[in-house]
Scaffold this active site. Structure first.
Site, mmCIF file in Angstrom:
data_model
loop_
_atom_site.group_PDB
_atom_site.id
_atom_site.type_symbol
_atom_site.label_atom_id
_atom_site.label_comp_id
_atom_site.label_asym_id
_atom_site.label_seq_id
_atom_site.Cartn_x
_atom_site.Cartn_y
_atom_site.Cartn_z
ATOM 1 N N ASP A 1 -11.955 -6.689 -2.640
ATOM 2 C CA ASP A 1 -12.856 -7.843 -2.499
ATOM 3 C C ASP A 1 -14.219 -7.320 -2.073
ATOM 4 O OD1 ASP A 1 -13.145 -8.271 0.673
ATOM 5 O OD2 ASP A 1 -11.098 -7.661 0.213
ATOM 6 N N GLU B 1 0.801 -1.221 0.000
ATOM 7 C CA GLU B 1 0.000 0.000 0.000
ATOM 8 C C GLU B 1 0.837 1.276 0.000
ATOM 9 O OE1 GLU B 1 -3.995 -1.707 2.248
ATOM 10 O OE2 GLU B 1 -2.343 -0.921 3.469
#
Length: 236
Positions: A204, A15
């Site tokens: 997701d 990230e």
């Protein structure tokens, strides 16, 4: 004011690694075994750190960053599970809530907690993100990717992989995304009077498929949120 850096916090290496790699004149300092990287990113003074997943990790990282670097804005970015939005979509927080903080046995609404205000306490359920920063991120997202969702992000110390829990998060909090660091970062910033923003790319759908979807899409989605932030920094 402009001489103070923008703080950037992500839970996982994927990230923040691309942002740190792009930093000019980067200097690294270790505090509490966390690595803080300060340099110029897109011409803007920034400090970035990986906190590791979870609410305590992110709150500790944010508190150290605030005390050590006095950022003018803290941005928590990365990936999240989607609640009624698609994989690859971007969600920018308007408010954040800790969905697993439960004081209902004492008569408090689910998610409501207390923070100290000197000798007094304040009850707070939704932590409001900085409106200006959220607006800029949304505008830049529209220019790069076509659109982004603005809304509530729910945070808890659990990886949600249950469609019933997903629906419950939307019904209870109006959440558009669920993750493990945003609202705890928001709490640390709120207690210190530091503006904050939370940016998430959906890796997701917080359902039965999530254990397979997350590793497949996490890297791609994390890089998507990092690219957006790098583009927006000059306006923040």
């Amino acid at each position: 004011m402009e001489n103070r850096p923008i703080g950037i916090i992500g839970a996982m290496t994927v990230e923040v690694q691309s942002l740190i790699a792009q930093m000019e004149d980067c200097q690294t300092k270790e505090i509490a075994r966390l690595l803080f990287h300060r340099g110029r990113l897109s011409g803007v003074d920034c400090v970035a750190a990986k906190c590791a997943p979870g609410k305590v990790n992110s709150a500790v990282c944010a508190q150290i960053m605030i005390l050590e670097y006095a950022p003018r804005l803290v941005i928590n970015l990365g990936v999240a599970g989607g609640v009624g939005v698609g994989i690859g979509d971007l969600v920018i927080a308007t408010e954040l809530v800790q969905h697993d903080f439960d004081g209902t046995a004492l008569g408090s609404p689910l998610g409501e907690l207390s923070i100290c205000r000197g000798k007094e306490e304040q009850e707070i359920r939704m932590f409001p993100a900085d409106r200006r920063a959220a607006g800029i991120l949304a505008q830049e997202a529209a220019g790069i990717y076509g659109h982004a969702h603005l809304g509530v992000i729910a945070t808890g110390d659990t990886f949600v992989a249950d469609p019933e829990k997903n629906r419950w998060l939307n019904e209870t909090f109006g959440a558009k995304a669920v993750e493990m660091e945003g609202a705890s970062t928001a709490q640390a910033c709120t207690m210190n009077g530091v503006p904050f923003a939370v940016l998430r790319a959906i890796s997701d759908n917080a359902n039965d498929d999530s254990p397979a979807d997350f590793p497949a899409f996490a890297k791609e989605c994390a890089e998507k949120s990092a690219r957006l932030l790098a583009k927006a920094l000059g306006r923040l």
